[in-house]
Write a protein that holds these residues in place. Structure first.
Motif, PDB file in Angstrom:
ATOM      1  N   LEU A  87       4.270  10.913   1.888  1.00 25.07           N
ATOM      2  CA  LEU A  87       3.201  10.093   1.602  1.00 25.07           C
ATOM      3  C   LEU A  87       2.303  10.672   0.181  1.00 25.07           C
ATOM      4  O   LEU A  87       2.089  10.213  -0.729  1.00 25.07           O
ATOM      5  CB  LEU A  87       1.906  10.070   2.583  1.00 25.07           C
ATOM      6  CG  LEU A  87       0.941   8.738   2.576  1.00 25.07           C
ATOM      7  CD1 LEU A  87       1.719   7.386   2.488  1.00 25.07           C
ATOM      8  CD2 LEU A  87      -0.180   8.898   3.715  1.00 25.07           C
ATOM      9  N   PRO A  88       2.180  11.989   0.214  1.00 22.99           N
ATOM     10  CA  PRO A  88       1.743  12.674  -0.898  1.00 22.99           C
ATOM     11  C   PRO A  88       2.526  12.647  -2.230  1.00 22.99           C
ATOM     12  O   PRO A  88       1.886  12.325  -3.243  1.00 22.99           O
ATOM     13  CB  PRO A  88       1.537  14.134  -0.667  1.00 22.99           C
ATOM     14  CG  PRO A  88       1.388  14.242   0.968  1.00 22.99           C
ATOM     15  CD  PRO A  88       2.435  13.259   1.322  1.00 22.99           C
ATOM     16  N   ALA A  89       3.749  12.728  -2.052  1.00 26.53           N
ATOM     17  CA  ALA A  89       4.774  12.552  -3.181  1.00 26.53           C
ATOM     18  C   ALA A  89       4.807  11.304  -3.671  1.00 26.53           C
ATOM     19  O   ALA A  89       4.518  11.090  -4.962  1.00 26.53           O
ATOM     20  CB  ALA A  89       6.241  12.744  -2.745  1.00 26.53           C
ATOM     21  N   VAL A  90       4.804  10.129  -2.874  1.00 24.05           N
ATOM     22  CA  VAL A  90       4.616   8.706  -3.352  1.00 24.05           C
ATOM     23  C   VAL A  90       3.401   8.420  -4.062  1.00 24.05           C
ATOM     24  O   VAL A  90       3.158   7.856  -4.939  1.00 24.05           O
ATOM     25  CB  VAL A  90       5.012   7.793  -2.130  1.00 24.05           C
ATOM     26  CG1 VAL A  90       4.616   6.135  -2.574  1.00 24.05           C
ATOM     27  CG2 VAL A  90       6.353   7.938  -1.488  1.00 24.05           C
ATOM     28  N   SER A  91       2.279   8.891  -3.387  1.00 24.52           N
ATOM     29  CA  SER A  91       0.875   8.925  -4.086  1.00 24.52           C
ATOM     30  C   SER A  91       1.059   9.376  -5.515  1.00 24.52           C
ATOM     31  O   SER A  91       0.337   8.839  -6.274  1.00 24.52           O
ATOM     32  CB  SER A  91      -0.173   9.473  -3.246  1.00 24.52           C
ATOM     33  OG  SER A  91      -1.229   9.459  -3.590  1.00 24.52           O
ATOM     34  N   ASP A 121       0.658  -1.262   0.034  1.00 28.66           N
ATOM     35  CA  ASP A 121       0.153  -0.031  -0.286  1.00 28.66           C
ATOM     36  C   ASP A 121       0.758   1.277  -0.296  1.00 28.66           C
ATOM     37  O   ASP A 121       2.033   1.116   0.074  1.00 28.66           O
ATOM     38  CB  ASP A 121      -1.041   0.076   1.304  1.00 28.66           C
ATOM     39  CG  ASP A 121      -0.364   0.066   2.468  1.00 28.66           C
ATOM     40  OD1 ASP A 121       0.808   0.124   2.532  1.00 28.66           O
ATOM     41  OD2 ASP A 121      -1.086  -0.002   3.518  1.00 28.66           O
ATOM     42  N   VAL A 122       0.275   2.381  -0.241  1.00 25.75           N
ATOM     43  CA  VAL A 122       0.970   3.569  -0.457  1.00 25.75           C
ATOM     44  C   VAL A 122       1.957   4.043   1.063  1.00 25.75           C
ATOM     45  O   VAL A 122       2.835   4.399   0.702  1.00 25.75           O
ATOM     46  CB  VAL A 122       0.196   4.659  -0.760  1.00 25.75           C
ATOM     47  CG1 VAL A 122      -0.843   5.241   0.271  1.00 25.75           C
ATOM     48  CG2 VAL A 122       0.879   6.016  -1.133  1.00 25.75           C
ATOM     49  N   SER A 123       1.302   3.709   1.916  1.00 22.83           N
ATOM     50  CA  SER A 123       2.177   3.927   3.403  1.00 22.83           C
ATOM     51  C   SER A 123       3.118   3.176   3.565  1.00 22.83           C
ATOM     52  O   SER A 123       4.386   3.642   3.825  1.00 22.83           O
ATOM     53  CB  SER A 123       1.238   3.822   4.592  1.00 22.83           C
ATOM     54  OG  SER A 123       0.853   2.629   4.618  1.00 22.83           O
ATOM     55  N   ALA A 124       3.309   1.778   3.140  1.00 19.65           N
ATOM     56  CA  ALA A 124       4.555   0.813   3.068  1.00 19.65           C
ATOM     57  C   ALA A 124       5.533   1.306   1.831  1.00 19.65           C
ATOM     58  O   ALA A 124       6.574   1.471   2.274  1.00 19.65           O
ATOM     59  CB  ALA A 124       4.017  -0.479   2.855  1.00 19.65           C
ATOM     60  N   LEU A 125       4.949   1.974   0.951  1.00 20.92           N
ATOM     61  CA  LEU A 125       5.956   2.224  -0.174  1.00 20.92           C
ATOM     62  C   LEU A 125       6.479   3.626   0.270  1.00 20.92           C
ATOM     63  O   LEU A 125       7.857   3.645   0.173  1.00 20.92           O
ATOM     64  CB  LEU A 125       4.942   2.338  -1.552  1.00 20.92           C
ATOM     65  CG  LEU A 125       4.879   1.243  -2.249  1.00 20.92           C
ATOM     66  CD1 LEU A 125       3.817   1.583  -3.309  1.00 20.92           C
ATOM     67  CD2 LEU A 125       5.993   0.560  -2.975  1.00 20.92           C
ATOM     68  N   ALA A 126       5.918   4.390   0.891  1.00 24.45           N
ATOM     69  CA  ALA A 126       6.558   5.690   1.354  1.00 24.45           C
ATOM     70  C   ALA A 126       7.464   5.621   2.198  1.00 24.45           C
ATOM     71  O   ALA A 126       8.581   6.151   2.359  1.00 24.45           O
ATOM     72  CB  ALA A 126       5.365   6.722   1.963  1.00 24.45           C
TER      73      ALA A 126
END
Length: 132
Positions: free
Chosen positions: A55-59, A43-48
């Motif tokens: 988080l916003p940049a990874v998203s 998920d996005v938080s694990a990737l960040a």
């Protein structure tokens, strides 16, 4: 041998799409995201957390990769889980990163089948029984 008919030249459209995909992967953060997703869904938080980005940049990176078809997602409850959308791109990413990582490990980075590859060189034959 030009014009020999041994291969089919790609269309301008295919070359353009390939250039766009390589352009997206030219950002280290996006390349890191694809590399991580090649090794499993996240998920996005694990990737960040793993990429070390906000988080916003990874998203935003994920949105661009998703629009290009390199990444896909599905909903699991309240979470959006991301995974690789194009296995062929993963093969290219793994090949490139693997090659560069091996080269970084030292002058003798690949051994096998009686050959040693040195950085910037072709195979060097080992002499049997000499350890050289």
């Amino acid at each position: 041998m030009a014009g020999s008919g041994q291969y089919e030249e790609p269309s301008g459209e295919v070359l353009g799409r390939a250039a766009e995909a390589f352009g997206l992967l030219a950002a280290p953060a996006r390349l890191h995201i694809v590399w991580l997703l090649a090794h499993g869904e996240r998920d996005v938080s694990a990737l960040a957390e793993q990429v070390g980005g906000a988080l916003p940049a990874v998203s935003q990176h994920l949105s661009k990769l998703k629009l290009a078809g390199l990444v896909r997602s599905r909903r699991e409850g309240r979470r959006q889980v991301y995974y690789v959308g194009d296995p062929g791109v993963v093969a290219v990413v793994r090949l490139m990163i693997g090659q560069l990582a091996e080269q970084e490990q030292g002058p003798e980075y690949r051994q096998g089948h009686g050959q040693v590859y040195e950085r910037g060189a072709g195979p060097v034959r080992r002499l049997r029984g000499t350890g050289a």
